[in-house]
Design a protein around this motif. Structure first.
Motif, PDB file in Angstrom:
ATOM      1  N   HIS A 165       0.872  -1.395  -0.023  1.00 44.09           N
ATOM      2  CA  HIS A 165      -0.036   0.036   0.003  1.00 44.09           C
ATOM      3  C   HIS A 165       0.899   1.310   0.069  1.00 44.09           C
ATOM      4  CE1 HIS A 165      -3.562   2.575   0.941  1.00 44.09           C
ATOM      5  NE2 HIS A 165      -2.751   3.208   2.078  1.00 44.09           N
ATOM      6  N   VAL A 166       1.717   1.271   0.759  1.00 40.61           N
ATOM      7  CA  VAL A 166       2.758   2.368   0.892  1.00 40.61           C
ATOM      8  C   VAL A 166       3.590   2.746  -0.210  1.00 40.61           C
ATOM      9  CG1 VAL A 166       4.660   3.280   2.143  1.00 40.61           C
ATOM     10  CG2 VAL A 166       2.849   2.473   3.480  1.00 40.61           C
ATOM     11  N   ILE A 167       4.257   1.498  -0.957  1.00 42.98           N
ATOM     12  CA  ILE A 167       4.616   1.525  -2.204  1.00 42.98           C
ATOM     13  C   ILE A 167       3.695   2.065  -3.330  1.00 42.98           C
ATOM     14  CG2 ILE A 167       5.950   0.220  -3.937  1.00 42.98           C
ATOM     15  CD1 ILE A 167       6.800  -1.587  -1.665  1.00 42.98           C
ATOM     16  N   ASP A 168       2.661   1.821  -3.376  1.00 42.80           N
ATOM     17  CA  ASP A 168       1.784   2.067  -4.357  1.00 42.80           C
ATOM     18  C   ASP A 168       1.443   3.615  -4.290  1.00 42.80           C
ATOM     19  OD1 ASP A 168       1.286  -0.374  -5.582  1.00 42.80           O
ATOM     20  OD2 ASP A 168      -0.651  -0.811  -4.497  1.00 42.80           O
ATOM     21  N   ARG A 169       1.346   4.044  -3.172  1.00 40.82           N
ATOM     22  CA  ARG A 169       0.977   5.544  -2.835  1.00 40.82           C
ATOM     23  C   ARG A 169       2.603   6.300  -3.345  1.00 40.82           C
ATOM     24  NH1 ARG A 169      -2.717   7.025   2.315  1.00 40.82           N
ATOM     25  NH2 ARG A 169      -4.744   6.292   1.064  1.00 40.82           N
ATOM     26  N   VAL A 211       4.606   5.461  -5.606  1.00 36.70           N
ATOM     27  CA  VAL A 211       4.778   5.317  -6.850  1.00 36.70           C
ATOM     28  C   VAL A 211       3.556   6.069  -7.692  1.00 36.70           C
ATOM     29  CG1 VAL A 211       4.561   3.658  -8.914  1.00 36.70           C
ATOM     30  CG2 VAL A 211       5.614   2.920  -6.862  1.00 36.70           C
ATOM     31  N   LYS A 212       2.323   6.218  -7.107  1.00 35.45           N
ATOM     32  CA  LYS A 212       1.362   6.935  -7.908  1.00 35.45           C
ATOM     33  C   LYS A 212       1.459   8.328  -7.347  1.00 35.45           C
ATOM     34  CE  LYS A 212      -1.458   2.723  -8.216  1.00 35.45           C
ATOM     35  NZ  LYS A 212      -2.518   1.879  -7.807  1.00 35.45           N
ATOM     36  N   GLY A 213       1.651   8.581  -6.270  1.00 34.71           N
ATOM     37  CA  GLY A 213       1.530   9.804  -5.409  1.00 34.71           C
ATOM     38  C   GLY A 213       0.331  10.065  -4.645  1.00 34.71           C
ATOM     39  N   PHE A 214       0.307  10.764  -3.583  1.00 34.71           N
ATOM     40  CA  PHE A 214      -0.564  10.713  -2.725  1.00 34.71           C
ATOM     41  C   PHE A 214      -0.431  11.968  -1.606  1.00 34.71           C
ATOM     42  CE2 PHE A 214      -2.819   9.955   1.564  1.00 34.71           C
ATOM     43  CZ  PHE A 214      -4.021   9.826   0.895  1.00 34.71           C
ATOM     44  N   GLY A 215      -1.436  12.859  -1.820  1.00 34.95           N
ATOM     45  CA  GLY A 215      -1.222  14.173  -1.105  1.00 34.95           C
ATOM     46  C   GLY A 215      -0.113  15.006  -1.443  1.00 34.95           C
ATOM     47  N   ALA A 216       0.678  15.121  -0.646  1.00 41.64           N
ATOM     48  CA  ALA A 216       2.083  16.011  -0.683  1.00 41.64           C
ATOM     49  C   ALA A 216       3.070  15.047  -1.581  1.00 41.64           C
ATOM     50  CB  ALA A 216       2.692  16.695   0.460  1.00 41.64           C
ATOM     51  N   MET A 217       2.895  13.696  -1.416  1.00 38.65           N
ATOM     52  CA  MET A 217       4.062  12.786  -1.976  1.00 38.65           C
ATOM     53  C   MET A 217       3.861  12.930  -3.444  1.00 38.65           C
ATOM     54  SD  MET A 217       6.141  10.606  -1.668  1.00 38.65           S
ATOM     55  CE  MET A 217       7.081   9.368  -2.573  1.00 38.65           C
ATOM     56  N   PRO A 218       4.649  13.345  -4.329  1.00 39.47           N
ATOM     57  CA  PRO A 218       4.756  13.165  -5.824  1.00 39.47           C
ATOM     58  C   PRO A 218       4.779  11.829  -6.472  1.00 39.47           C
ATOM     59  CG  PRO A 218       6.772  14.243  -5.230  1.00 39.47           C
ATOM     60  CD  PRO A 218       5.962  14.165  -3.937  1.00 39.47           C
ATOM     61  N   PRO A 219       4.379  11.619  -7.542  1.00 36.19           N
ATOM     62  CA  PRO A 219       4.381  10.324  -8.009  1.00 36.19           C
ATOM     63  C   PRO A 219       6.017  10.118  -8.355  1.00 36.19           C
ATOM     64  CG  PRO A 219       2.996  11.573  -9.323  1.00 36.19           C
ATOM     65  CD  PRO A 219       3.382  12.475  -8.155  1.00 36.19           C
ATOM     66  N   MET A 220       6.335   8.881  -7.757  1.00 32.89           N
ATOM     67  CA  MET A 220       7.891   8.374  -7.850  1.00 32.89           C
ATOM     68  C   MET A 220       8.634   9.171  -7.226  1.00 32.89           C
ATOM     69  SD  MET A 220       7.264   5.573  -9.473  1.00 32.89           S
ATOM     70  CE  MET A 220       8.887   4.853 -10.122  1.00 32.89           C
ATOM     71  N   GLY A 221       8.294  10.172  -6.349  1.00 34.62           N
ATOM     72  CA  GLY A 221       9.102  10.968  -5.447  1.00 34.62           C
ATOM     73  C   GLY A 221      10.105  12.074  -6.461  1.00 34.62           C
ATOM     74  N   LEU A 222       9.291  11.962  -7.627  1.00 35.55           N
ATOM     75  CA  LEU A 222       9.990  12.986  -8.654  1.00 35.55           C
ATOM     76  C   LEU A 222      11.325  11.994  -9.382  1.00 35.55           C
ATOM     77  CD1 LEU A 222       9.664  16.520  -7.414  1.00 35.55           C
ATOM     78  CD2 LEU A 222       7.918  15.203  -9.014  1.00 35.55           C
ATOM     79  N   CYS A 223      11.288  10.995  -9.095  1.00 34.63           N
ATOM     80  CA  CYS A 223      12.472  10.247  -9.621  1.00 34.63           C
ATOM     81  C   CYS A 223      12.033   9.560 -10.844  1.00 34.63           C
ATOM     82  CB  CYS A 223      13.023   9.158  -8.568  1.00 34.63           C
ATOM     83  SG  CYS A 223      14.444   8.508  -9.116  1.00 34.63           S
ATOM     84  N   ASP A 224      12.266  10.540 -12.079  1.00 30.54           N
ATOM     85  CA  ASP A 224      11.772   9.669 -13.313  1.00 30.54           C
ATOM     86  C   ASP A 224      12.594   8.245 -13.796  1.00 30.54           C
ATOM     87  OD1 ASP A 224       9.991  11.779 -13.470  1.00 30.54           O
ATOM     88  OD2 ASP A 224      11.574  12.976 -14.658  1.00 30.54           O
ATOM     89  N   ALA A 225      13.932   8.358 -13.356  1.00 32.62           N
ATOM     90  CA  ALA A 225      14.584   7.220 -13.462  1.00 32.62           C
ATOM     91  C   ALA A 225      14.400   5.930 -12.613  1.00 32.62           C
ATOM     92  CB  ALA A 225      16.100   7.620 -13.456  1.00 32.62           C
ATOM     93  N   CYS A 226      13.597   6.225 -11.539  1.00 29.85           N
ATOM     94  CA  CYS A 226      13.376   5.088 -10.614  1.00 29.85           C
ATOM     95  C   CYS A 226      12.299   4.085 -11.195  1.00 29.85           C
ATOM     96  CB  CYS A 226      12.832   5.623  -9.239  1.00 29.85           C
ATOM     97  SG  CYS A 226      14.213   6.552  -8.389  1.00 29.85           S
ATOM     98  N   SER A 227      12.637   3.025 -10.707  1.00 23.09           N
ATOM     99  CA  SER A 227      11.497   1.827 -11.199  1.00 23.09           C
ATOM    100  C   SER A 227      10.834   1.497  -9.685  1.00 23.09           C
ATOM    101  CB  SER A 227      12.230   0.709 -11.217  1.00 23.09           C
ATOM    102  OG  SER A 227      12.932  -0.048 -10.296  1.00 23.09           O
ATOM    103  N   ARG A 228       9.853   0.640  -9.670  1.00 27.31           N
ATOM    104  CA  ARG A 228       8.977   0.381  -8.462  1.00 27.31           C
ATOM    105  C   ARG A 228       9.964  -0.325  -7.346  1.00 27.31           C
ATOM    106  NH1 ARG A 228       3.774  -0.447  -6.999  1.00 27.31           N
ATOM    107  NH2 ARG A 228       3.649  -2.125  -5.200  1.00 27.31           N
ATOM    108  N   ASP A 229      10.921  -1.123  -8.113  1.00 20.86           N
ATOM    109  CA  ASP A 229      11.781  -1.776  -7.320  1.00 20.86           C
ATOM    110  C   ASP A 229      12.612  -0.709  -6.394  1.00 20.86           C
ATOM    111  OD1 ASP A 229      10.759  -4.146  -7.701  1.00 20.86           O
ATOM    112  OD2 ASP A 229      12.246  -4.799  -9.346  1.00 20.86           O
ATOM    113  N   ASP A 230      12.967   0.335  -7.102  1.00 19.44           N
ATOM    114  CA  ASP A 230      13.825   1.465  -6.706  1.00 19.44           C
ATOM    115  C   ASP A 230      12.965   2.128  -5.741  1.00 19.44           C
ATOM    116  OD1 ASP A 230      16.062   0.975  -8.295  1.00 19.44           O
ATOM    117  OD2 ASP A 230      15.377   2.394  -9.739  1.00 19.44           O
TER     118      ASP A 230
END
Length: 118
Positions: A73-77, A79-98
């Motif tokens: 659940h935390v990983i999904d949020r 990855v997708k972004g939630f509230g102030a958390m931007p999708p992928m933490g603004l890490c365009d080069a990151c994968s879900r595993d990262d």
């Protein structure tokens, strides 16, 4: 040839995760997770940042609360972004595993206890 060697705190955190985490722990994964934390996560998750409500690096109580619904659940949020958390933490080069590795790096003390399955 250059070798990536994790810092002592990262190595200790990864060693603590070895039994609790299904993610294979290696020096390469640990150094990548720490690098992602330093470059993308620390702005909000650094312990000294009191301006945002994100769980802070190595704060077991904050991470246990955030992880209550389950790690996936935390990983999904993240990855997708939630509230102030931007999708992928603004890490365009990151994968879900990262993203998972970075979360495990930040939440290491909270992962000493079982996380509910999703």
């Amino acid at each position: 040839m250059t070798r990536n060697v994790p810092s002592l705190p990262a190595a200790l955190a990864l060693a603590a995760l070895a039994n609790a985490a299904p993610l294979p722990v290696s020096a390469e994964v640990g150094s990548r997770a720490e690098a992602i934390y330093q470059s993308h996560c620390a702005a909000c998750h650094a312990p000294e940042n009191i301006m945002v409500s994100s769980p802070k690096l190595n704060n077991a109580a904050q991470w246990r609360e955030r992880l209550a619904p389950g790690l996936d659940h935390v990983i999904d949020r993240a990855v997708k972004g939630f509230g102030a958390m931007p999708p992928m933490g603004l890490c365009d080069a990151c994968s879900r595993d990262d993203i998972e590795a970075a979360i495990r790096f930040m939440a290491a003390p909270a992962l000493d206890t079982p996380i509910p399955a999703d």
